[in-house]
Scaffold this active site. Structure first.
Site, short mmCIF file in Angstrom:
data_model
loop_
_atom_site.label_atom_id
_atom_site.label_comp_id
_atom_site.label_asym_id
_atom_site.label_seq_id
_atom_site.Cartn_x
_atom_site.Cartn_y
_atom_site.Cartn_z
N ASP A 196 0.40 -1.23 -0.04
CA ASP A 196 -0.12 0.03 0.11
C ASP A 196 0.78 0.81 -0.28
O ASP A 196 0.80 2.17 0.58
CB ASP A 196 -0.72 -0.04 1.44
CG ASP A 196 -1.58 -1.41 1.35
OD1 ASP A 196 -2.41 -2.01 0.28
OD2 ASP A 196 -2.15 -2.17 2.84
N GLU A 256 -11.51 0.26 -3.64
CA GLU A 256 -10.37 0.44 -2.55
C GLU A 256 -9.43 1.74 -2.77
O GLU A 256 -9.67 2.06 -3.83
CB GLU A 256 -10.65 0.02 -1.80
CG GLU A 256 -9.40 -1.36 -2.23
CD GLU A 256 -8.55 -2.14 -1.28
OE1 GLU A 256 -9.19 -2.44 -0.37
OE2 GLU A 256 -7.92 -3.52 -2.22
#
Length: 488
Positions: free
Chosen positions: A26, A210
């Site tokens: 991420d 997302e």
């Protein structure tokens, strides 16, 4: 002492994946003080008692680099059990972000709240991009979701993007949502949940969307995000002339991972005039897609502002100095017979090896700077089952030989067949500036390679680094054209 590892910066030199001593996922990259700072999440092996087939993240590190090849680990900046509102030992410190405003750095992170048992977003503050960061005692009120991204837009406002593509304006203090954001109520099973902000992906491809990452470039706003196109995530994007939309879907930035890794998550920056895509893959855990590693590729725009699709590479980005340990096994391109695999099957972190199976096999590694090399030697970490010959050339398979090595493994004082050895040879030719390295197999047997480096020192000064093998320099014919235009 163990605590030193947390307080003293650790220098990591790497290609893709860029961090080699731990899992990272991420990735949010930001530019502060002319450096790139990387704020990833930190995958770990789930502790006993935790779900073993799921994500486990307990803290955040921050890394920095000035050249995108050497990364300094500044240690842990936020940990789950040092945040008062986070559910203890929940291991849910997912994708973060960090921005600068008025002398402070604001680090945004999601986790499960001890009170509500749902994901909220918190903020920690520091006067340095490296920390220490001090978490606020409560999460940002009204933000129910994950994956925060903050855009400080040209209209003077800061906007928090989060979850499946929601966007809410922040107050000037960067710690609270503005009062004029809309509220959307969503039915999730038998529950109703309020989401504050604008649902920017509502009418766009958004299956399991997302990780929104927003940026502004050439009077366009870009909303980039992962979503599941088929079975796993792609990186996609939409564009608008207004930060709050409406956004028009434009297509794919990066396709699904070929090995079926379920997730991808990313950020995009312009550093020293070049755009880069930071993303994650499970290169160090090929059988476990919940343990990811950060990678980087160059990114390019078309004249109309749309983004060209990015292909994953092992080489990654950045210019390596010839004096570095260059992991040539993470090549830019290679002949079709070259194979790639882990050095140690039980532990991926030591890295990969590339095998050139026969005479004529080659691999190419781009962007190596020889400016610091005047004369000296080449050292390579290689392995073979029989006597081999190989060369490092400039630019192409027919380029001028920088150095060549013949290994007579069977006739050395110890039988080194099938073992990793460090072989050295004097440089026959020193290139100028930044070039591409090409390794060629010029013998009859397979050779595997891990890394290569170049030294200015005399051979006698580096003998202590080199295993005792028979490494003979083969002089090359002078008719090799150093200016060859041949393409591999």
């Amino acid at each position: 002492m163990f605590w030193l590892a947390l307080t003293l910066p650790l220098l990591v030199k790497a290609q893709n994946p860029i961090i080699r001593d731990q899992f990272t996922a991420d990735p949010t990259a930001r530019i502060f003080n002319d450096k790139v700072y990387l704020y990833p999440s930190h995958d770990i092996i789930p502790p006993e008692g935790q779900r073993q087939d799921w994500f486990a993240m307990e803290d955040y590190h921050v890394f920095s680099s000035e050249n995108l090849t050497e990364w300094t680990d500044h240690g842990v900046i936020v940990s789950q059990n040092n945040v008062t509102w986070v559910k203890p030992n929940d291991y849910s410190m997912w994708a973060p972000d960090c921005v600068y405003k008025n002398g402070n750095y604001y680090f945004y992170f999601p986790s499960v709240s001890a009170k509500a048992n749902t994901f909220n977003v918190g903020v920690a503050i520091s006067d340095s991009p490296e920390g220490p960061f001090v978490p606020e005692p409560e999460p940002i009120k009204g933000v129910n979701g994950i994956d925060p991204c903050v855009l400080q837009a040209s209209d003077g406002n800061a906007y928090l993007f989060y979850g499946r593509g929601y966007c809410a304006k922040l107050n000037p203090n960067m710690k609270e949502l503005a009062d004029d954001n809309p509220v959307t109520t969503i039915n999730i099973g038998n529950f109703k949940m309020n989401f504050i902000g604008y649902d920017l992906l509502r009418d766009l491809p958004n299956n399991q969307a997302e990780g929104p990452f927003a940026f502004e470039y050439n009077d366009n706003f870009y909303l980039t995000y992962p979503y599941v196109r088929n079975d796993t995530e792609v990186l996609a994007y939409a564009m608008s002339k207004n930060v709050l939309g409406p956004y028009e879907y434009k297509g794919i930035i990066m396709a699904e991972h070929e090995n079926g890794c379920w997730t991808n998550h990313h950020s995009i920056i312009n550093y020293k005039g070049q755009w880069y895509l930071f993303y994650h893959h499970n290169a160090f855990s090929p059988n476990d897609d919940k343990r990811r590693s950060v990678q980087i590729e160059k990114l390019f725009f078309n004249p109309d502002g749309t983004i060209q699709e990015v292909k994953k590479t092992m080489r990654g980005v950045g210019i390596n100095q010839a004096t570095e340990t260059i992991e040539i096994d993470r090549y830019s391109s290679a002949s079709s017979d070259v194979t790639n695999g882990l050095i140690k099957k039980e532990n991926a972190f030591p890295g990969l090896q590339a095998t050139l199976p026969t005479k004529g096999s080659w691999l190419k590694y781009t962007d190596v700077d020889f400016s610091s090399i005047e004369d000296g030697h080449m050292i390579m970490n290689v392995k073979a089952d029989d006597d081999v010959k190989f060369c490092i050339r400039e630019g192409s398979t027919k380029g001028k030989a920088i150095a060549c090595i013949t290994l007579s493994l069977s006739s050395s004082s110890a039988d080194m067949r099938g073992q990793w050895v460090k072989a050295s040879a004097a440089l026959e030719y020193v290139p100028e500036g930044v070039i591409d390295l090409v390794m060629t197999n010029e013998g009859e047997h397979a050779v595997s390679v891990d890394w290569v480096t170049f030294k200015n020192s005399e051979i006698s000064e580096i003998e202590s680094e080199v295993e005792e093998v028979s490494a003979n320099v083969e002089e090359e014919e002078e008719d090799n054209d150093s200016d060859s235009e041949d393409e591999i």
